[in-house]
Write a protein that holds these residues in place. Structure first.
Motif: not given
Length: 583
Positions: A167-188
Motif C-alpha cells: 500500500i506504500a505505492d498509494l501515499f508512501g511509507e506513511l500509508t503503512v503507518t496509518a494502517f498500523v496506527a489504525l489497528v492500534n487505535g481500534f485495539l485501544a
C-alpha cells in the motif's frame, strides 16, 4: 440528549498519576523498540501505541504528558541513535532531545482529539501519529526518516513477506503507518470499553452502535490491505533485458575510515579490486557473450578523490597515488568491458596555504560523490553529489554561521580534529549503464522518500530506459548489527513507492537486491554472515522481477492526499466547529 452519546473519558476521582504515565508510556517505548531488526517483532507494532494512547486519553494534566513523554522518549532516542555516538556523542544526545518532541506531540494530539474533541482512539491515533511522522520526515535539518511505525512491516531478509507494504505505492511509507496506527487505535478503544465501565446514568446503546460501525470499517480496511498485498499492481516487464548487476560489499571498519594507516588503505583497496575481479570472472564463466554488466561499489570505496579538478592538480604536482588509483579504475572497466558505478570523495577549490609552517595544497569544498565509468574505460561527464546530508554525521547544523563554535565542537565532541563537513549537491544525475537509467541515492538518502521520488521522476523524464535505483552506502559506523538490516528494510519502501528495483552496495553490509515489489531477492552472504564480510552478489535481470518504473499514486501525488485528508479529519474531530457554532 447529547450525554447519551459518549462516556466521559476522564474519571475525576482517579485520574492516572505520574507512575501510571511512566509505566504506560514506557511500555509503549519498549514495544516500539523491539519491532525493528534484528529482533524484528513486527506484530507488536499493532499494539505498541495502545498503552500510551490509553493513559494520555485519560490524563488530567497536559504538562504531565509533556514532561513524562519527553523523559521517556529522550531516553528511547538516545538508545536507538547510539550508533551515531562514535561521530559525536554530544550531537547524538542533542538530536535525541529534538526528536523526542515528535512522539510527545503525538501523545498530546491524541489527548486533545479524544479528551476535548469528538474522535475515538480508533481515528485519533492514526491522525496524530501520521501527522507527527510526516513532520519528522521534513523537519528539522531536512527530516529524520528512521524508525517510522510503518517501517516495522517491511522485509529485511530474503523470504520475509512484503505484503503489507504494497500500500506504500498509494501515499508512501506513511500509508503503512496509518494502517498500523489504525489497528492500534481500534485495539485501544476495545481495551478502554472493556475496562472502563460507563458512569451511572450514561446510556451505552448509541456507543455500541458506533463501536459496531468501527469494527466494520476497520475490518474492511484490514481485508483491503491484505488483499492488495496479495495482488499488487504489477509494473510492466523490462523488455529483452540481459543486464547483470553485481554489488560488491567491502568490509572496512569505521575506525579504519577515521584514521587509517597507509598500509590499511592499500590493503583495503587491493581487496576491493580482487573481489571485483573474482566476481566478474565467475560471472563471465556463465555469461552470454556481449551481455552488459554493471558493477557497483559502496560509498567512498575509492580512498582518494578522483574528480576532474583534483586529477588535474595531481598531474601537475605528481601525486602518483591518486593518478594510479584512477588509472586502475579505468583499466578495470575497460579490461572486463563493464560499467562501474562507484563511490568516491570529490574536492574542489584547492588553494595553496601554509599549514603548520609548511606550504601545502588545501581543498576548499568536499563532496560525497558517485562516478560512472563506462565499459570502454571512459568516464561519464557528470558525477552525482549527495544532496541530503546527515545532520551531525556529515555536517553540524547551523555551524556555518559560527565557525569558531564549529572548531570547538569538532575538537571536543567528535573524534576528529578538523571539520568533517561536506557540501550538498544540487541536482539528480542520471547514469545510463547497461540497459538501465541509474539514479544513485547515497547513504541515508534512500531513507528520505521525497528525495528518491524526485530522482526516479527525473530518470523517467530524461531516459526511455527502465529505472534502477542504486544505493551506495557506508554502514560501517553502525555500532549495532541491527541498523544495517533496518537500512535494507527502509530501502524496500522506496522500491514499492516507485515500483522500481534497487541494488544496494554497503560497506560492512547489508548489501543485496530488492525487487519492485519490495521483496529482498538476495543479500551478500559469506559463510552464513551478511554483516562484516567482504563479498559480492549478482542479479541477472532477464526474468519477470526486472521491472520498469511506472505510474503510482505516490509518484504523482506524494503523501499530500493522505496528510491533507488526516488534517481534515483531525480538524473536524477537534470540536472547534462545535464551539464556533455555540459561540
Amino acid at each position: 440528549m447529547a450525554k447519551s452519546f459518549a462516556v466521559a473519558p476522564v474519571d475525576p476521582d482517579r485520574p492516572p498519576g505520574v507512575a501510571s504515565h511512566f509505566v504506560m508510556l514506557g511500555l509503549s517505548a519498549v514495544l516500539m523498540g523491539v519491532i525493528y531488526p534484528v529482533l524484528g517483532w513486527w506484530w507488536l507494532a499493532y499494539i505498541a501505541l495502545v498503552p500510551g494512547a490509553l493513559v494520555v486519553s485519560r490524563s488530567a494534566s497536559m504538562w504531565r504528558v509533556v514532561w513524562v513523554s519527553t523523559v521517556v522518549f529522550w531516553t528511547w532516542w538516545c538508545v536507538m541513535l547510539w550508533w551515531l555516538s562514535p561521530v559525536t556523542a554530544g550531537g547524538t544526545v542533542a538530536a535525541a532531545l529534538v526528536l523526542s518532541v515528535f512522539p510527545t506531540l503525538g501523545w498530546l494530539l491524541i489527548r486533545r482529539l479524544t479528551l476535548q474533541g469528538r474522535l475515538s482512539l480508533t481515528w485519533a491515533v492514526p491522525v496524530a501519529w501520521v501527522l507527527v511522522e510526516f513532520l519528522r520526515t521534513q523537519y528539522p535539518f531536512g527530516g529524520f526518516a528512521w524508525f517510522l511505525l510503518g517501517h516495522s512491516q517491511g522485509p529485511w531478509l530474503p523470504g520475509h513477506s512484503a505484503g503489507v507494504i504494497q500500500i506504500a505505492d498509494l501515499f508512501g511509507e506513511l500509508t503503512v503507518t496509518a494502517f498500523v496506527a489504525l489497528v492500534n487505535g481500534f485495539l485501544a478503544d476495545v481495551a478502554r470499553q472493556s475496562f472502563s465501565p460507563p458512569k451511572e446514568g450514561v446510556t451505552l446503546e448509541p456507543l455500541r452502535k458506533r463501536f459496531v460501525a468501527r469494527v466494520v470499517v476497520v475490518g474492511v480496511v484490514v481485508a483491503t490491505v491484505v488483499g492488495y498485498g496479495m495482488t499488487p499492481p504489477m509494473p510492466s516487464l523490462l523488455p529483452d533485458s540481459s543486464t547483470t548487476v553485481v554489488v560488491i560489499q567491502t568490509n572496512e571498519p569505521q575506525n579504519n575510515r577515521q584514521s587509517p594507516s597507509l598500509e590499511d588503505r592499500i590493503a583495503d583497496w587491493h581487496a576491493l579490486l580482487a573481489e571485483t575481479r573474482r566476481s566478474l570472472e565467475s560471472r563471465l564463466d556463465e555469461a552470454e557473450a556481449g551481455s552488459p554488466v554493471v558493477v557497483i561499489w559502496p560509498e567512498s570505496a575509492v580512498p582518494m578523490p578522483i574528480n576532474e579538478e583534483t586529477l588535474g592538480l595531481a598531474g601537475a604536482e605528481d601525486w602518483a597515488a591518486i593518478l594510479t588509483i584512477e588509472g586502475q579504475v579505468r583499466d578495470l572497466a575497460a579490461s572486463y568491458g563493464v560499467d562501474l558505478i562507484i563511490g568516491a570523495p570529490s574536492y574542489e577549490g584547492w588553494e595553496r596555504r601554509e599549514v603548520d609552517g609548511v606550504e601545502r595544497w588545501v581543498p576548499g569544498d568536499g563532496f560525497n560523490s558517485v562516478f560512472h565509468y563506462r565499459a570502454d574505460g571512459t568516464r561519464a561527464e557528470r558525477r552525482y553529489d549527495k544532496m541530503h546530508r546527515v545532520p551531525f554525521g556529515e555536517y553540524l547544523p547551523g555551524m556555518d554561521l559560527m565557525p569558531w563554535l564549529e572548531d570547538w565542537v569538532v575538537k571536543n565532541l567528535t573524534p576528529y580534529q578538523s571539520s568533517y563537513t561536506i557540501q550538498a549537491g544540487t541536482q539528480t544525475v542520471v547514469f545510463e549503464a547497461g540497459e538501465f537509467a541509474v539514479v544513485t541515492p547515497i547513504c541515508f538518502e534512500d531513507t528520505v522518500a521525497r528525495v528518491v521520488r524526485e530522482m526516479v521522476g527525473v530518470a523517467l523524464a530524461q531516459s526511455e530506459r527502465p529505472v534502477l535505483l542504486v544505493n551506495v552506502t557506508n554502514d560501517g559506523w553502525f555500532r549495532l548489527e541491527s541498523q544495517g538490516y533496518q537500512h535494507l528494510q527502509i530501502a524496500a519502501f522506496r522500491s514499492v513507492e516507485n515500483r522500481v528495483p534497487m541494488a544496494k552496495a554497503a560497506n560492512t553490509g547489508v548489501s543485496g537486491f530488492i525487487s519492485a515489489l519490495g521483496e529482498i531477492e538476495s543479500v551478500v552472504e559469506v559463510e552464513g554472515e551478511s554483516k562484516g564480510v567482504l563479498g559480492h552478489s549478482m542479479r541477472s535481470y532477464r526474468d519477470h522481477s526486472a521491472r520498469a518504473g511506472g505510474w503510482t499514486w505516490y509518484s504523482s501525488w506524494g503523501e499530500a492526499p493522505l496528510v491533507v485528508g488526516l488534517l481534515l479529519v483531525g480538524f473536524l474531530g477537534s470540536g472547534v466547529l462545535d464551539r464556533v457554532r455555540r459561540g
